[in-house]
Scaffold this active site. Structure first.
Site, PDB file in Angstrom:
ATOM      1  N   GLY A  81       8.291   3.289  -8.859  1.00  0.00           N
ATOM      2  CA  GLY A  81       7.080   2.381  -8.512  1.00  0.00           C
ATOM      3  C   GLY A  81       7.677   0.975  -8.321  1.00  0.00           C
ATOM      4  O   GLY A  81       8.444   0.597  -7.724  1.00  0.00           O
ATOM      5  N   HIS A 150       4.925  -4.441  -1.719  1.00  0.00           N
ATOM      6  CA  HIS A 150       4.121  -5.035  -1.050  1.00  0.00           C
ATOM      7  C   HIS A 150       5.128  -6.060  -1.546  1.00  0.00           C
ATOM      8  O   HIS A 150       3.558  -7.079  -1.138  1.00  0.00           O
ATOM      9  CB  HIS A 150       3.047  -4.551  -1.243  1.00  0.00           C
ATOM     10  CG  HIS A 150       2.014  -3.595  -1.053  1.00  0.00           C
ATOM     11  ND1 HIS A 150       1.855  -2.837   0.028  1.00  0.00           N
ATOM     12  CD2 HIS A 150       0.926  -3.451  -0.950  1.00  0.00           C
ATOM     13  CE1 HIS A 150       2.307  -1.514   0.140  1.00  0.00           C
ATOM     14  NE2 HIS A 150       0.606  -1.865   0.125  1.00  0.00           N
ATOM     15  N   HIS A 175       0.382   0.671   6.025  1.00  0.00           N
ATOM     16  CA  HIS A 175      -1.068  -0.008   4.782  1.00  0.00           C
ATOM     17  C   HIS A 175      -1.178  -0.642   4.506  1.00  0.00           C
ATOM     18  O   HIS A 175      -0.518  -1.078   4.291  1.00  0.00           O
ATOM     19  CB  HIS A 175      -1.022   1.639   4.258  1.00  0.00           C
ATOM     20  CG  HIS A 175      -1.906   2.230   2.963  1.00  0.00           C
ATOM     21  ND1 HIS A 175      -1.763   2.006   1.617  1.00  0.00           N
ATOM     22  CD2 HIS A 175      -3.474   2.370   4.023  1.00  0.00           C
ATOM     23  CE1 HIS A 175      -3.075   2.377   2.173  1.00  0.00           C
ATOM     24  NE2 HIS A 175      -4.223   2.550   2.671  1.00  0.00           N
TER      25      HIS A 175
HETATM   26 MG    MG Z   1      -0.724   1.389   0.140  1.00  0.00          MG
END
Ligand code: MG
Length: 216
Positions: A81, A150, A175
């Site tokens: 994760g 991120h 993305h």
């Molecule tokens: Mg994404």
């Protein structure tokens, strides 16, 4: 009929081998279709590679295209994760938490997706961090899809590790591009700006939050 005519006919009717809505993930349909097209159109240049497979939603799009072209997809994810998936964080999913290890484990769900979609003959899962997987990498890639961690550190690591392996004519996809900080985190947008300024890429039209570049 020339090959590209056949290919273009596929665009609006991608025949996915699985009901994509049953797979957990954060990829919109138009973004998935753009990934499919990119993987299909760059297959002659080399394998596709993604960073951040999670439960395999984007992998299905990439691998469905790869399969048509007799290509393969490297699917990199440590399957523990990203920051936002951890216990107590915004995108935590308790069903993907391994209580014994006290860690996230999305690999089981990923394998199920690949098996259900009959894509195990097309996808090479790499269960490791992006940085570790890249350490000895020397295979040119037709396309790279970055959708890993991120945090600024994770996004920068992914960009530095993989952007240089894209073959000329190949595609870089990133993305979660949010130019306005009100809409989302800035790390993916930061590496998007790096790619744009690098002189290595030509910017292609963004699809929803999917940034796209062609290696020149
Ligand atoms: Mg994404």
């Amino acid at each position: 009929m020339p090959l590209n005519v056949i290919d273009n006919a596929i665009d609006n009717t991608i025949d996915l081998p699985i009901n994509i809505n049953t797979i957990k993930g954060f990829l919109a349909e138009d973004e998935g279709q753009a990934l499919f097209q990119a993987a299909r159109d760059t297959a002659h240049l080399g394998a596709s590679l993604e960073v951040g497979s999670y439960c395999g939603k984007s992998t299905v799009y990439l691998a469905t295209a790869a399969k048509i072209k007799n290509n393969i997809v490297y699917a990199i994810d440590h399957h523990r994760g990203s920051e936002e998936h951890q216990l107590g964080e915004e995108y935590h999913d308790n069903k993907l938490f391994d209580p014994q290890a006290q860690l996230m484990d999305t690999f089981k769900a990923f394998r199920k997706t690949m098996r259900d979609a009959q894509l195990e003959d097309t996808v090479v899962p790499i269960v490791a961090s992006s940085q570790l997987a890249s350490r000895n990498w020397s295979t040119p890639l037709g396309m790279v899809f970055i959708d890993g961690g991120h945090s600024m550190d994770a996004a920068m690591t992914d960009y530095r590790a993989w952007a240089g392996h894209i073959a000329v004519g190949g595609i870089l996809a990133i993305h979660d591009i949010f130019p306005d900080p009100k809409d989302g985190g800035q790390a993916p947008y930061t590496i998007w700006k790096l790619a744009k300024a690098s002189g290595l890429f030509e910017e292609l039209p963004t699809v929803n939050t999917l940034g796209l570049f062609k290696r020149i």
